[in-house]
Each structure stands twice: as C-alpha cells, then as structure tokens.
Scaffold this motif. Sequence first.
Motif, PDB file in Angstrom:
ATOM      1  N   ARG A 346       0.801  -1.222   0.000  1.00  0.00           N
ATOM      2  CA  ARG A 346       0.000   0.000   0.000  1.00  0.00           C
ATOM      3  C   ARG A 346       0.843   1.286   0.000  1.00  0.00           C
ATOM      4  NH1 ARG A 346      -5.268   0.877   3.882  1.00  0.00           N
ATOM      5  NH2 ARG A 346      -6.384   2.250   2.454  1.00  0.00           N
ATOM      6  N   THR A 437      -1.960   9.564  -9.983  1.00  0.00           N
ATOM      7  CA  THR A 437      -3.267   9.039 -10.379  1.00  0.00           C
ATOM      8  C   THR A 437      -3.077   8.120 -11.577  1.00  0.00           C
ATOM      9  OG1 THR A 437      -4.471  10.947  -9.532  1.00  0.00           O
ATOM     10  CG2 THR A 437      -5.551   9.669 -11.254  1.00  0.00           C
ATOM     11  N   PRO A 465     -11.861  -2.450  -0.620  1.00  0.00           N
ATOM     12  CA  PRO A 465     -12.270  -1.036  -0.661  1.00  0.00           C
ATOM     13  C   PRO A 465     -13.751  -0.829  -0.940  1.00  0.00           C
ATOM     14  CG  PRO A 465     -11.088  -1.611  -2.657  1.00  0.00           C
ATOM     15  CD  PRO A 465     -10.947  -2.780  -1.734  1.00  0.00           C
ATOM     16  N   SER A 504      -4.700   2.378  -6.727  1.00  0.00           N
ATOM     17  CA  SER A 504      -5.822   3.331  -6.709  1.00  0.00           C
ATOM     18  C   SER A 504      -6.391   3.591  -8.095  1.00  0.00           C
ATOM     19  CB  SER A 504      -5.394   4.665  -6.076  1.00  0.00           C
ATOM     20  OG  SER A 504      -5.193   4.537  -4.694  1.00  0.00           O
ATOM     21  N   VAL A 621      -8.609  14.404  -3.457  1.00  0.00           N
ATOM     22  CA  VAL A 621      -8.685  13.167  -4.238  1.00  0.00           C
ATOM     23  C   VAL A 621      -9.781  13.230  -5.303  1.00  0.00           C
ATOM     24  CG1 VAL A 621      -7.677  11.684  -2.476  1.00  0.00           C
ATOM     25  CG2 VAL A 621     -10.138  12.141  -2.417  1.00  0.00           C
ATOM     26  N   GLN A 633     -11.317   3.575   3.812  1.00  0.00           N
ATOM     27  CA  GLN A 633      -9.972   3.604   3.237  1.00  0.00           C
ATOM     28  C   GLN A 633      -9.039   4.539   4.007  1.00  0.00           C
ATOM     29  OE1 GLN A 633      -8.694   1.785   0.186  1.00  0.00           O
ATOM     30  NE2 GLN A 633     -10.222   0.701   1.385  1.00  0.00           N
ATOM     31  N   GLY A 697      -8.425   8.670  -7.079  1.00  0.00           N
ATOM     32  CA  GLY A 697      -7.896   7.528  -6.339  1.00  0.00           C
ATOM     33  C   GLY A 697      -7.579   7.900  -4.908  1.00  0.00           C
ATOM     34  N   GLY A 699      -7.137   5.033  -2.180  1.00  0.00           N
ATOM     35  CA  GLY A 699      -6.638   3.952  -1.342  1.00  0.00           C
ATOM     36  C   GLY A 699      -5.159   3.975  -1.038  1.00  0.00           C
ATOM     37  N   GLU A 700      -4.341   4.564  -1.919  1.00  0.00           N
ATOM     38  CA  GLU A 700      -2.890   4.583  -1.694  1.00  0.00           C
ATOM     39  C   GLU A 700      -2.447   5.832  -0.939  1.00  0.00           C
ATOM     40  OE1 GLU A 700      -1.477   1.892  -2.488  1.00  0.00           O
ATOM     41  OE2 GLU A 700      -2.406   1.060  -4.290  1.00  0.00           O
TER      42      GLU A 700
END
Length: 733
Positions: A346, A437, A465, A504, A621, A633, A697, A699-700
């Motif tokens: 991650r 991204t 997610p 992501s 984001v 997340q 994105g 999640g990262e």
Amino acid sequence: MSPQPQAAVGAPLSRVDGRLKVTGRADYAVDHDIDGVIHAVIVDSSIAVGRITGIDTTAAEAQPGVLTVITHLNAPTLPYRDNAGSNNPPGRRLRVFQDDQVLFHGQPVAVAVATTLEAAQHAASLVEVTYDAQEPSTDLSDHSLPTNTPTTYTRGDAQTALASAAVRLEMTYRLARNHHNPMEPHATTAQWDGDQLTVWDKTQWVIGGTQTELAAVFGIPLASVRVISPFVGGGFGSGLRTWPHVTVAALAARETGRPVKLALTRRQQYFGAGYRPAYEYGIQLGSDPTGRVTATVHDLRSETSAYETFAERGVLPLGQVLYGTPNVSQTYRTVPLDVNTPVAMRGPGFASAAFAVESAMDELAHELGIDPIELRLRNEPATDPSNGQAFSTRRLRECYATGAREFGWSDRDPAPRSTRDGDWLIGTGMAAGVYHTLRAAAQASVRLNADGTALVQSATSDMGPGTYTSMTQVAADALGLPVRRVTFRLGDSVMPTAPLHGGSLTMASVGSAVQDGCDRLRQQAIQLAIEDEQSPLYGADTDTVIVQGGRLYVSGDPSRGDTYERLLARNDRDSLEVLGSYTPAQSRLTIDAYAAVFAEVAVDARLGLVRVRRMLGVYDVGRVISPKLADSQALGGMVGGIGQALLEHTVTDHRDGRIVNANLADYLVPVNADVPDLRAIYLEGEDREADPIGVKGLGEVVLVGVAPALANAVFHANGRRVRDLPITADALL
C-alpha cells in the motif's frame, strides 16, 4: 459524468456485499466446495541458498490418505514461457519443482497431496530433505554487497547548489521490511477438465495476473484458464502477482486428476508471498535562511531477490514533485539478496520515500525555527517541477489550511518536550503526501432486464475497498435505477477485461467503463422510447429525457413518462445490452492525489512508550463516490501508518535467512487499543482531467505521509529524532 440525478453517488451507503461477509456466506478461495476435492500442503526449504542433495518421501507416502508427494525428482517439466503483460519483475521467476536449486528460506521444495487436510499436513511433516547449504546474504546494511544498475534522476546541479547552501543537513533514514498480513491467507483451489484449468484464487489481478501466469507456466492458451475470485480477504498489494503456490495447486490437480485446495499458513505468508522491501534512504538537503530548499541529494538502497529485480517505481517521484526544489539528484540502487521477491505494498514507493523526505523537512523546520506548515508553503511549486507541466488540481495549500484549523495546530508550543500530561510528553507533527493518479483500459458489460433490474459485470477484483458498492452506485445513477435494482458482479476472467486491482486505479478505470456502459444503455432505451409510437415519449428530444427510479420522463414535464419494464415489454425485448469501455486519454497535465496528515502522540518520559492520541487526514482526491467507503480507506490507511511507524518489523536471522517473527504474535500490527481518534476530511470537487467520473484515487495516498507525521510528533514530544522505523521504546530512552 452522466447528466442524471445523482441519488446514489455521494451517499454514505453501506456495502451491498456486507451482509454476505458478516454472515460468513461470502466464498473465498478455498471456500468453494467441489466434488472429490483433495488437499495439498507445501514443504518449505530450511536453508536460504544452496541445493537439494536428497528427498525421502517414503514415510510420507505410506500414510493413509496420501495420494502423492511431488518434488523436483518426479515433477513434469513445465514450459514457463514468457508472459508479456504480467506484473512479474525482470529476471528469471521461480520455477517450482524444476531443479535442485534453493534461492531463499521457505522456497517450496515438495508438496504433499492427500484426501484430507490433516493427512496432507502430517505427510508434509514427514518429508525429509537434505541440502548442500551455502552462506546466505540477506542483510541490506552490508555495503560490501554488489548492487544492480542504479536508477537515477537529476535536475539542475544539486551538488554545486548544496555546497553553496546557507543551511545543509545530511541524514540517513532506515525502514524495516513490512509484510502485508491480510486476514485471508493466500490460497488457491484448482481443477482441470481435460486441458481446461479453472482456479479459484486470492488475486488482485484476475486476467493479466493469475490467468496470464498460469497460461505461461503450463504452456496453454489464455482461453484455457478460467480464474474466479469473487471475494478477496484483504491484499494491500500482496495479490498483485501470482506466487508459486498457485502453480503448485494447479500442478497437483493435474497430476492427481482431482481438484485440489491449497492454502498457505500464516507462517508461509512471510516467504510464500512478497513484502514491502527494507530501505536505507540517505538524503542531503540545502536551503537558504528563509527555508527555501535549493538542493536535495537522495541516495536509496532497497532489497530485492537475487533471481528477480524488484525496484519500486514510486520511490523516486515523491522527491521530484512534492516540492519546487530547483536542484535534485537521485540514485536508487537495489541490492540482490538471498530472499524471495518483494512486491508492491500500500502506497508503494511513495510511502517509503515520504518518511525520509517529510522527516527531513521537519528537521529543516526545526533547524530554522520555522513552522513545519509554513516551510512547506514556502516550497510549494506552481507547476510540476519534474517536467514543467501544469497540475490538473493541486490543493495542498487548502489541505494544510483545513487540517491546521480542524486539528488546532496553532495551539501547539513548537519547542520539543514543552507539553506534558503527567508522565507523558505530548507532541504533534504533520506531513504531506502525494500519489500519482493511475488509470488503465477497462470494460464493463451492462444488461437491463425486462423486469427493470440491471446486471453490470467486469473482471476486476475487490480486496476490501468496496468495489461492489461503488460500482453499483455509479451504475444506479447512470441508469436512473434504485441501488437495490442494480447488481454488480466481478472477479471472473470470462467477464469483460479489467486491469489489476491496485494503485488506486480501479475506481477511475472500471468506474469509467461502468459509467460509459450505463450511459450508452440509458441512451439506447431513450432512443427506443422516442421511436416507439405507443410510448408517451414518442417524438421527444433525446436531450430532454432523463431517467429516475426506473422511469423515463421529459425534464420539466414529469407527467410525460414511461418505464423500463413497459418499454421492453411493448418492444418484445427480454433485455438491452451494452459493452462499456474506458481508455485513458493522454494529458499534458500532472494528475496526482494529495494528503496532509496531522498526528498527536504521547511518549512516556521514563519508559519511552509511544501512544497515538489522535490523527487527522485531509485529502485532495477529486470526486468521492462513497463517503462511507472513503472513510474506511482513509482510516485504514492511518491504521496501516501506525503499524509502519511504531510496530511492524520483519526480523531475519542472517545466519540462515530464516524469518524469526513469521507470525502475528511476534510481528506486531495495530490492534484496537493502538487506534485512537481518527478523522478524515475530503476537499469537495472533482478532476475531469483525470477521468470521466472525476476521481483521482484514494486507497494509496491515505498511507503516504502517516509514518513521518507520527515520527515528527514523536520528536516534538520527546526531543529525540529517530530515523529508523519502526520507532521502538529503546530508541527513546
């Protein structure tokens, strides 16, 4: 974005698959019941490097229920042809049971196959293997070891600028190896039907990953491999490539002629799959007296296996784009060791680099007596300093301002060790984060049924997610249907193609394909209605018709309407079907997601214990499809950052390459008591330059910056700068 009313997108919906998961009805890789299934258990090498001199399987094969023990002595030769487009790093990937060579501690050297799991486990324990062992090299800190050809980046003249800088700092940061440790261990169920192979696998890449790898290993067409993965019990990147146990399961199934289940134990997870590699990150930094950073020199070393070269592509960009430093020099070397190959984890690369870069910025702020936020603002670039491009959106200034206001940053006394609560020293810290991204081509099929329900499918994955839910929300609004009337399915290689589930990129890529397919199907239905003489919408302008609640009507004249059900029935149609697609367009802008992370910690003045009190993340984001999923997340990223900063550390015995703490008793991860008040804020807006649905994105980026924010808070509390992760009590005494 669809011109439709947005009733589902942006709503804090609960997961559509939540009930299946909490009731235990979601089927994971080894949950699938197949007639005649048998079990396989891997035997691991007990040395790190050398060769196998003998294998005695007599006792194992004599046990009741044991069908076979496969080793390099009796395994068939496997083609292992090249598989272009896979996620394998350069090198020669491990070929299971193809020779007597051992490349790392824990490498599969045999597999016991039996009618029951208990029989297979017992048989595996009876396999006797002898070795000619060599002394392994597993220590990244050994600078006498050779390195691979470095990756470099330069702009300006960093060395000259550094030599003339008014303020110069030189630091070395070290990050321990981290393991993913998802709840579901890696596992595979494999079944052959003639030359057709079906696997139920824990994977984050159904088509380009598991399907591509197995077709290459066994030398069969892609169409001869079906991969099914409807649920993944966590991944964090560990499922982004196909590990040897998947081949072992498929081989055992082919050799026995029966379906086989194989699951790694928790201990085997530490060498049967990848990990975030350890780093040494040297950084030299020069600035003028006002804090304007004029030069940085980055010297990185990370571990990789000796048989493949894994280099994190994301470890250099953060040092190039986060600040407007005119002179930058970067050198990144990977060190081949007698270990298994790392893999993305991650926030890959960015999270590791952020610890060094953002800690160094905090050290400079302290050296100059400048507030850490102010220092960052003084170095905020107007355009991408790595290539001169404009940013699509870059709202870090707003992230800083929002975070400072909501966190109460102005209340802090900047002097270290200045705030106490009894025996506890209280400190606050912050850090910035960025993540590029990513987007990739994707497809999604959409079918509107005669009963007014819709089915949307794509061969993507969902490691947690909430892909089922977010895609359902996008589809529901684009089709004008309630969420309960839309079903999204994923995780099967017979479905329309989708990219890997990581980086992501799923929401931007698959979400845009879902949007495209649903928009086109809605337009197809509208066209059918306005051409249908029996429809109230006959002759209407297509641009004036919208759909809501499954009802098509003219905007401004709701009484003039039709329904999907009546429309399809009148036209004798069982369904309408469309294949949606998305291909990312080239952009001349830099498209990234950003974060500002704030943390408060307490450090016991006598014992050095660290306790996190509260954290806040503020994120740019783009469009947030589901606030509830976004919180899942963001808060999860903070929890992962607590682990990276304070707890997680893979320990290797360099004498034999054995991982000492290959279990969840000794490899520490955050538990409820470690997780305090966590809060996330998302800046409102969207980024249409990124993709049609405006997301960037999430999640990262939510992990990037967490570890340095905590480390900076520890320094503010204790006054001692710790440059090694994880930060342990002994370093603060």
